[in-house]
Design a protein around this motif. Structure first.
Motif, mmCIF file in Angstrom:
data_model
loop_
_atom_site.group_PDB
_atom_site.id
_atom_site.type_symbol
_atom_site.label_atom_id
_atom_site.label_comp_id
_atom_site.label_asym_id
_atom_site.label_seq_id
_atom_site.Cartn_x
_atom_site.Cartn_y
_atom_site.Cartn_z
ATOM 1 N N UNK A 44 32.331 39.782 46.821
ATOM 2 C CA UNK A 44 31.129 40.591 46.976
ATOM 3 C C UNK A 44 31.428 42.052 46.647
ATOM 4 N N UNK A 45 32.523 42.605 47.207
ATOM 5 C CA UNK A 45 32.869 44.000 46.947
ATOM 6 C C UNK A 45 33.187 44.221 45.477
ATOM 7 N N UNK A 46 33.911 43.282 44.876
ATOM 8 C CA UNK A 46 34.221 43.403 43.452
ATOM 9 C C UNK A 46 32.949 43.360 42.612
ATOM 10 N N UNK A 47 31.999 42.507 43.022
ATOM 11 C CA UNK A 47 30.739 42.401 42.289
ATOM 12 C C UNK A 47 29.932 43.687 42.383
ATOM 13 N N UNK A 121 34.746 56.657 45.286
ATOM 14 C CA UNK A 121 33.765 55.925 46.094
ATOM 15 C C UNK A 121 33.285 56.725 47.292
ATOM 16 N N UNK A 122 32.214 56.251 47.910
ATOM 17 C CA UNK A 122 31.598 56.945 49.041
ATOM 18 C C UNK A 122 32.489 56.951 50.275
ATOM 19 N N UNK A 383 28.299 52.437 47.648
ATOM 20 C CA UNK A 383 29.733 52.684 47.772
ATOM 21 C C UNK A 383 30.298 53.215 46.463
ATOM 22 N N UNK A 384 29.733 52.760 45.341
ATOM 23 C CA UNK A 384 30.102 53.286 44.030
ATOM 24 C C UNK A 384 29.334 54.584 43.815
ATOM 25 N N UNK A 385 29.874 55.672 44.302
ATOM 26 C CA UNK A 385 29.150 56.932 44.428
ATOM 27 C C UNK A 385 28.621 57.456 43.089
#
Length: 408
Positions: A44-47, A121-122, A383-385
């Protein structure tokens, strides 16, 4: 044909084919994370990052396609054609999030920046909080908050944001996404990023009261921190978004006040606005949405449903009244604080159907409610700022807070 010419042609063919395959590997990985459903938390995080930074995969796919075409022309017919076909498919898959993001940005009137695309990232920031303060002691539990103050405080009392972290009600801590706090202070707000009691045991009767307690604490200490008590917003993500909505909507509501009283001695806990990033409105409705077969074990037993069970203490069949009481949608009415709800259209943890339904009901109730859906984005896309989803979310939140609590 001379032997040397044949040899050089073979070497050129092998080299370009090797380049094509080398470039195709990362392109295939990124495309697979975008297209295929995830079955674990790691995937999920990688996606999330694959979708937000799919442009990198697109560049790799473009390079692989070009090199494969050259190899094909140099005589690598079967391998070149196969590599070119795979790379071309990956190029399409990795460009879909980019094209969708630009479509959504045009719809929202938000300019996207490629210069801001590649940022940390955030979960990182250039600074830390200015202070950590105990806002309540409940039994043997000390509840803390981090204070983030603007670097250039205004001469007059300024706005404040009480920030509620995510983590499916069972994990997480204050200031776990410090870039949001830093960004909010850059816009003139003082941020109070809070802890609250986590499940298990079930904390659905406690966590909302902790959030209301924190709001009351901020109101009582407003002047001390240079804050205007009439310009306070609640903001949260995922489970924190749910708690922010619940705390904002139950303040001033007779049923809600009785269900979730502040967990400390305090006065007024009302806020001027609330922002929810992919937070659920109706817990039972969200629970009952179909869990896909590929993620059934993860979402049912671990994350997702499993954490709702920990938070509430049972399933909707056994705890229907609790699910209703703990759902912000129960208290949705015309006079709830102005609300901004931001949702990823490809969120497979908190399905967008819940947010869409809440937006319809808010409209019918006459509430001041704005629902923004970012079509390609998944859960925790911010999270991907530097990603386009986070850029759109920041633009929407900045505009919303300027109009509600008058940030800079």
């Amino acid at each position: 044909m001379p032997v040397k010419t044949r040899l050089s042609g073979r070497l050129a063919r092998r080299f370009t084919l090797g380049v094509a395959i080398a470039a195709a590997v990362p392109a295939v990985l990124v495309a697979a994370l975008i297209v295929l459903p995830f079955s674990t938390r790691t995937f999920w995080l990688l996606a999330v990052f694959a979708r937000e930074y799919s442009l990198l995969g697109a560049l790799a796919a473009l390079a692989a396609t070009a090199a494969a075409v050259v190899a094909l022309r140099l005589g690598a017919r079967r391998a070149g054609a196969m590599t070119a076909a795979v790379a071309a498919l990956c190029l399409v898959a990795t460009l879909v999030p980019v094209v969708t993001a630009h479509h959504d940005a045009r719809r929202l009137g938000v300019p996207l920046s490629y210069a801001d695309y590649f940022q940390r990232p955030a979960t990182t920031a250039d600074r830390g909080p200015d202070a950590t303060v105990t806002y309540a002691r409940i039994g043997g539990t000390e509840l803390l908050l981090d204070v983030w103050r603007p670097r250039s405080p205004a001469e007059k009392l300024g706005p404040a944001v009480v920030f509620v972290h995510g983590g499916s009600w069972t994990k997480g801590r204050r200031s776990m996404t410090p870039r949001w706090n830093e960004w909010l202070t850059e816009h003139g707000a003082t941020v109070f990023d809070i802890d609250y009691r986590l499940a298990p045991p079930a904390t659905w009767t406690q966590a909302p009261g902790d959030v209301r307690c924190a709001v009351g604490w901020v109101r009582r200490n407003a002047v001390r921190y240079g804050v205007d008590a009439g310009r306070i917003a609640l903001m949260g993500m995922s489970a924190g978004g749910h708690l922010a909505l619940l705390a904002a909507y139950t303040s001033g509501d007779t049923v809600g006040e009785n269900a979730f009283p502040p967990s400390c001695e305090t006065g007024d806990t009302s806020v001027s606005a609330v922002v929810s990033l992919y937070g659920p409105y109706d817990l039972a409705y969200s629970y009952d949405l179909a869990v896909p077969w590929w993620a059934a074990k993860w979402l049912s037993d671990g994350e997702g449903r499993g954490m709702v069970l920990d938070f509430i203490g049972g399933s909707p069949e056994k705890e229907r009244a609790a699910y209703k009481t703990a759902s912000p949608i129960t208290y949705l009415r015309a006079d709830v604080p102005p609300t901004l709800s931001i949702q990823g259209g490809h969120d497979q943890i908190e399905y967008p159907d819940d947010g869409r339904r809440a937006a319809r009901l808010a409209h019918e109730a006459g509430a001041s409610h704005r629902y923004v859906e970012i079509g390609y984005a998944g859960h925790a896309f911010d999270l991907a700022w530097g990603g386009f989803g986070a850029q759109m979310a920041r633009a929407e939140i900045g505009d919303f807070l300027r109009h509600t609590i008058r940030t800079g």
